[in-house]
Structures are given as C-alpha cells and as structure tokens.
Design an enzyme around this catalytic site. Structure first.
Site, PDB file in Angstrom:
ATOM      1  N   LYS A  44      -6.162   5.301   1.685  1.00 49.61           N
ATOM      2  CA  LYS A  44      -6.779   5.466   0.366  1.00 49.61           C
ATOM      3  C   LYS A  44      -6.251   6.714  -0.333  1.00 49.61           C
ATOM      4  CE  LYS A  44     -11.011   3.141   1.827  1.00 49.61           C
ATOM      5  NZ  LYS A  44     -10.623   1.865   1.319  1.00 49.61           N
ATOM      6  N   CYS A  45      -4.950   6.888  -0.275  1.00 48.51           N
ATOM      7  CA  CYS A  45      -4.286   8.084  -0.791  1.00 48.51           C
ATOM      8  C   CYS A  45      -3.338   7.687  -1.910  1.00 48.51           C
ATOM      9  CB  CYS A  45      -3.498   8.731   0.366  1.00 48.51           C
ATOM     10  SG  CYS A  45      -2.468  10.129  -0.066  1.00 48.51           S
ATOM     11  N   GLY A  46      -3.066   8.598  -2.806  1.00 50.93           N
ATOM     12  CA  GLY A  46      -2.082   8.330  -3.850  1.00 50.93           C
ATOM     13  C   GLY A  46      -0.701   8.019  -3.296  1.00 50.93           C
ATOM     14  N   PHE A  47      -0.423   8.480  -2.082  1.00 53.21           N
ATOM     15  CA  PHE A  47       0.870   8.223  -1.450  1.00 53.21           C
ATOM     16  C   PHE A  47       0.869   6.964  -0.574  1.00 53.21           C
ATOM     17  CE2 PHE A  47       1.036  12.963  -1.945  1.00 53.21           C
ATOM     18  CZ  PHE A  47       2.049  12.984  -2.890  1.00 53.21           C
ATOM     19  N   THR A  48      -0.257   6.276  -0.478  1.00 48.95           N
ATOM     20  CA  THR A  48      -0.361   5.085   0.371  1.00 48.95           C
ATOM     21  C   THR A  48       0.739   4.057   0.087  1.00 48.95           C
ATOM     22  OG1 THR A  48      -2.724   5.440   0.700  1.00 48.95           O
ATOM     23  CG2 THR A  48      -1.902   3.208   1.110  1.00 48.95           C
TER      24      THR A  48
END
Length: 169
Positions: A44-48
């Site tokens: 659930k990360c912007g980098f996912t």
C-alpha cells in the site's frame, strides 16, 4: 581450499537464514544466483507499482542467474498490514509476481532482520545512514555475497539492469 576472512564476510549475506512467504527456512545462497536484488516491499505504498518492474527484471534475467528477493515490511506508514498469505495473493493478483517473496520482516530498529542489519552495515545510505528510509530500498549483491550497490526507493527497477548485466556474464 579455505576461505579467507574477507570471503567469509562476503559469503555471510548468502548464509543468513531467511523465511519464505510460505514459512520455509532457507538462505539467499540456496536460491543459487549469480546476482541477488534484495528489496523491502509494501502493498500500500506509492512505490508498490515497482512490483511490475521487479517482475520484468526477474523475467528478463532469471535464466542468466538473477534472483530477486522481496521482503514485505510494515515499518513505514503501516503500508504492509496483511499477513503473508494476503501479501502473496495481492502480489500475484495485481502484479503477477513470481519471484521469491519472503516472510514479513523489520528492516530497522532492534528487531531488524539479520539480513537487513548486514546489508545496511555494509552498504550505508546517503551520508552514511545505517537506516532504511522507506519501502522499496534495494540492495544488489553478487554471487559471492558482496554488496555491489544500494538503491533509493525512487530508483526504478529498470534503472538497475545496467548494474545487473555485468554480474551475469
């Protein structure tokens, strides 16, 4: 032939016990790579979306000896709240992840996994920082266990290919 102290120190990275996402204990060395890309991940990360790029690297280079090892971590903004079964299902469903994934770990603090303690110690971050600042920090390790490079979370997996290539020849 015996190992020199330097060889043993390098090989240590490949000998640290790690637990697969389906709860089997192995070592990176057992994966049998010429190069290893170790990444702390989160769902659930912007980098996912980097899962897609990591999978593309895996598909492009696994036959030549690249191993990618994803280690879910919930230490940054609670961005990996699921259990191992949920994480594995998310990665496969949303990004087609087929590279090896491992049990959730901590990468910083007193409970940091020994693999990440070693990686951080041997490859400090910006200004000598021993901490990992966010999800999707990446470490490139050669087939002898020497840490070649550390990459920021913002480094796209495709941008690491130029460093992987020479390790596979």
């Amino acid at each position: 032939m015996t190992d020199t102290p330097g060889d043993a120190q390098q090989n240590e990275v490949l000998q640290i016990p790690i637990t697969t996402i389906d709860n089997r204990e192995i070592t990176l060395g057992e994966l049998g790579g010429k190069a290893y890309l170790v990444v702390n991940t989160a769902s659930k990360c912007g980098f996912t979306p980097q899962y897609k790029g990591l999978e593309e690297l895996w598909q492009s280079y696994r036959e030549r000896g690249l191993q990618i090892a994803g280690f879910p971590c919930n230490q940054f903004g609670g961005q990996e709240p699921g259990n191992e079964e949920q994480i594995a299902a998310f990665c496969e469903k949303n990004y087609g992840v087929s590279f090896p994934m491992f049990a959730k770990v901590e990468v910083n603090g007193s409970e940091a996994h020994p693999l990440f303690r070693k990686l951080k110690s041997d490859a400090p971050g910006l200004l000598g920082s021993k901490g990992i600042k966010w999800n999707f920090t990446k470490f490139l390790v050669d087939g002898q266990g020497k840490i070649i490079a550390r990459y920021a979370p913002s480094t796209a997996p495709a941008d690491i290919a130029r460093d992987i290539e020479p390790l596979l020849d």
